[in-house]
Motif scaffolding. Sequence first.
Motif, PDB file in Angstrom:
ATOM      1  N   ASP A 138       0.857  -1.176   0.000  1.00 58.69           N
ATOM      2  CA  ASP A 138       0.000   0.000   0.000  1.00 58.69           C
ATOM      3  C   ASP A 138       0.903   1.238   0.000  1.00 58.69           C
ATOM      4  OD1 ASP A 138       0.982   0.211   2.593  1.00 58.69           O
ATOM      5  OD2 ASP A 138      -0.856  -0.528   3.525  1.00 58.69           O
ATOM      6  N   LYS A 139       0.345   2.392   0.306  1.00 61.57           N
ATOM      7  CA  LYS A 139       1.095   3.649   0.210  1.00 61.57           C
ATOM      8  C   LYS A 139       1.927   3.971   1.461  1.00 61.57           C
ATOM      9  CE  LYS A 139       0.109   5.458  -3.862  1.00 61.57           C
ATOM     10  NZ  LYS A 139       1.146   5.889  -4.815  1.00 61.57           N
ATOM     11  N   LEU A 140       1.995   3.057   2.404  1.00 63.83           N
ATOM     12  CA  LEU A 140       2.797   3.302   3.604  1.00 63.83           C
ATOM     13  C   LEU A 140       4.264   3.517   3.219  1.00 63.83           C
ATOM     14  CD1 LEU A 140       2.773   3.352   6.755  1.00 63.83           C
ATOM     15  CD2 LEU A 140       3.392   0.908   6.650  1.00 63.83           C
ATOM     16  N   ARG A 141       4.804   4.684   3.535  1.00 70.72           N
ATOM     17  CA  ARG A 141       6.154   5.040   3.106  1.00 70.72           C
ATOM     18  C   ARG A 141       7.241   4.176   3.732  1.00 70.72           C
ATOM     19  NH1 ARG A 141       5.986  11.697   3.169  1.00 70.72           N
ATOM     20  NH2 ARG A 141       4.345  11.932   1.565  1.00 70.72           N
ATOM     21  N   SER A 142       6.936   3.562   4.838  1.00 65.80           N
ATOM     22  CA  SER A 142       7.930   2.723   5.523  1.00 65.80           C
ATOM     23  C   SER A 142       8.422   1.593   4.634  1.00 65.80           C
ATOM     24  CB  SER A 142       7.331   2.151   6.808  1.00 65.80           C
ATOM     25  OG  SER A 142       6.956   3.179   7.690  1.00 65.80           O
ATOM     26  N   TYR A 143       7.552   1.062   3.783  1.00 62.82           N
ATOM     27  CA  TYR A 143       7.959  -0.020   2.886  1.00 62.82           C
ATOM     28  C   TYR A 143       9.034   0.466   1.914  1.00 62.82           C
ATOM     29  CZ  TYR A 143       3.961  -2.893   4.322  1.00 62.82           C
ATOM     30  OH  TYR A 143       3.056  -3.651   5.033  1.00 62.82           O
ATOM     31  N   GLY A 144       8.812   1.625   1.327  1.00 62.27           N
ATOM     32  CA  GLY A 144       9.768   2.152   0.365  1.00 62.27           C
ATOM     33  C   GLY A 144      11.121   2.416   0.993  1.00 62.27           C
ATOM     34  N   ALA A 145      11.133   2.968   2.212  1.00 59.77           N
ATOM     35  CA  ALA A 145      12.393   3.254   2.899  1.00 59.77           C
ATOM     36  C   ALA A 145      13.143   1.972   3.221  1.00 59.77           C
ATOM     37  CB  ALA A 145      12.110   4.046   4.172  1.00 59.77           C
ATOM     38  N   ALA A 146      12.429   0.969   3.711  1.00 62.17           N
ATOM     39  CA  ALA A 146      13.062  -0.308   4.039  1.00 62.17           C
ATOM     40  C   ALA A 146      13.556  -1.018   2.788  1.00 62.17           C
ATOM     41  CB  ALA A 146      12.079  -1.195   4.799  1.00 62.17           C
ATOM     42  N   LYS A 147      12.772  -0.958   1.717  1.00 63.24           N
ATOM     43  CA  LYS A 147      13.152  -1.603   0.461  1.00 63.24           C
ATOM     44  C   LYS A 147      14.405  -0.969  -0.121  1.00 63.24           C
ATOM     45  CE  LYS A 147      12.609  -0.737  -3.456  1.00 63.24           C
ATOM     46  NZ  LYS A 147      13.472  -0.487  -4.668  1.00 63.24           N
ATOM     47  N   ARG A 148      14.502   0.334  -0.100  1.00 68.40           N
ATOM     48  CA  ARG A 148      15.690   1.027  -0.635  1.00 68.40           C
ATOM     49  C   ARG A 148      16.950   0.659   0.136  1.00 68.40           C
ATOM     50  NH1 ARG A 148      11.861   5.185  -1.115  1.00 68.40           N
ATOM     51  NH2 ARG A 148      12.460   6.082   0.894  1.00 68.40           N
ATOM     52  N   ASP A 149      16.801   0.397   1.405  1.00 66.02           N
ATOM     53  CA  ASP A 149      17.947   0.033   2.239  1.00 66.02           C
ATOM     54  C   ASP A 149      18.391  -1.405   1.998  1.00 66.02           C
ATOM     55  OD1 ASP A 149      19.895   0.080   4.259  1.00 66.02           O
ATOM     56  OD2 ASP A 149      18.448  -0.554   5.779  1.00 66.02           O
ATOM     57  N   LEU A 150      17.425  -2.327   1.842  1.00 67.61           N
ATOM     58  CA  LEU A 150      17.747  -3.758   1.786  1.00 67.61           C
ATOM     59  C   LEU A 150      17.746  -4.351   0.380  1.00 67.61           C
ATOM     60  CD1 LEU A 150      15.590  -4.912   4.833  1.00 67.61           C
ATOM     61  CD2 LEU A 150      18.067  -4.577   4.792  1.00 67.61           C
ATOM     62  N   MET A 151      16.870  -3.854  -0.497  1.00 68.18           N
ATOM     63  CA  MET A 151      16.730  -4.424  -1.834  1.00 68.18           C
ATOM     64  C   MET A 151      16.594  -3.304  -2.857  1.00 68.18           C
ATOM     65  SD  MET A 151      14.067  -7.579  -1.046  1.00 68.18           S
ATOM     66  CE  MET A 151      12.744  -6.447  -0.610  1.00 68.18           C
ATOM     67  N   PRO A 152      17.608  -2.472  -3.026  1.00 71.62           N
ATOM     68  CA  PRO A 152      17.493  -1.290  -3.890  1.00 71.62           C
ATOM     69  C   PRO A 152      17.173  -1.611  -5.349  1.00 71.62           C
ATOM     70  CG  PRO A 152      19.782  -1.702  -3.289  1.00 71.62           C
ATOM     71  CD  PRO A 152      18.952  -2.588  -2.423  1.00 71.62           C
ATOM     72  N   ALA A 153      17.556  -2.795  -5.814  1.00 71.24           N
ATOM     73  CA  ALA A 153      17.351  -3.130  -7.225  1.00 71.24           C
ATOM     74  C   ALA A 153      15.985  -3.737  -7.507  1.00 71.24           C
ATOM     75  CB  ALA A 153      18.445  -4.091  -7.691  1.00 71.24           C
ATOM     76  N   VAL A 154      15.239  -4.079  -6.464  1.00 70.04           N
ATOM     77  CA  VAL A 154      13.949  -4.736  -6.643  1.00 70.04           C
ATOM     78  C   VAL A 154      12.867  -3.703  -6.955  1.00 70.04           C
ATOM     79  CG1 VAL A 154      12.145  -6.068  -5.467  1.00 70.04           C
ATOM     80  CG2 VAL A 154      14.550  -6.669  -5.147  1.00 70.04           C
ATOM     81  N   GLU A 155      12.030  -4.017  -7.944  1.00 70.99           N
ATOM     82  CA  GLU A 155      10.936  -3.122  -8.312  1.00 70.99           C
ATOM     83  C   GLU A 155       9.918  -3.039  -7.177  1.00 70.99           C
ATOM     84  OE1 GLU A 155       7.298  -2.853 -11.617  1.00 70.99           O
ATOM     85  OE2 GLU A 155       8.788  -4.479 -11.711  1.00 70.99           O
ATOM     86  N   HIS A 156       9.402  -1.845  -6.943  1.00 73.46           N
ATOM     87  CA  HIS A 156       8.413  -1.639  -5.889  1.00 73.46           C
ATOM     88  C   HIS A 156       7.195  -0.925  -6.462  1.00 73.46           C
ATOM     89  CE1 HIS A 156       7.236   0.548  -1.888  1.00 73.46           C
ATOM     90  NE2 HIS A 156       6.410  -0.436  -2.185  1.00 73.46           N
TER      91      HIS A 156
END
Length: 234
Positions: A138-156
């Motif tokens: 969903d639009k919760l920004r926490s997912y994007g921040a965590a994803k950029r830190d751990l899986m930067p190359a994965v599409e979100h």
Amino acid sequence: MSSLIVSYKNHRFPPQIIARAVWLYFGFPLSLRLVEEMLLERGIIVSYETIRRWGRKFGAAYAKQLRRKKPSRKDIWHLDEVVISIGGRKHWLWRAVDQDGYVLDEIVQARRDTKAARRLLLRLLKKQGLAPKRIVTDKLRSYGAAKRDLMPAVEHRSHKGPNNRAENSHLPLRKRERVMQGFRSVGGLQRFISVFSAVRNHFIQHHQKHSALATHIHRIRAMAQWKAVTVSVA
């Protein structure tokens, strides 16, 4: 499959009855007292407290033995969080399912922030052993921040509307929550969902548009494996 330490030794009831009680409790929206009544109808006299103890002792052992879906780099992780009240306090159940609705992992946390999202992703990466093709949230920004830190190359991909696969995965637990009149502790909820989701993953056919025959065959095979797993406990 891993070997088990749990033993049926010193239990008055045979493994088949214990396994059936655990299957009924975790596989269907039934209370402990309803499982007690269903067993009584078959001439099996056992208290609901005994069934509760069986669930705690054998449920986790069975869950560890059930076959898990092999991870793939083509997998799509759908992530979502749902609020659950425990003892009058809000907690968040963070859950990840794949494109077929298979529950990959879930964790109960007191917060709904980047640290909590990061913890879920770390658990997923450790358990799956590889990153997915894409994550959907969903639009919760926490997912994007965590994803950029751990899986930067994965599409979100994030959606304002419902994250249907993840949202739908909450419904069976919501039914159980009502039947059980809520959960009494964080640890109790975490223990319950670890078995509950493993049993659902095993018995539910996740792929869409299967024939009635294919569904029937799937259920027969799932039950056969369940019996093999529950009998294999020494």
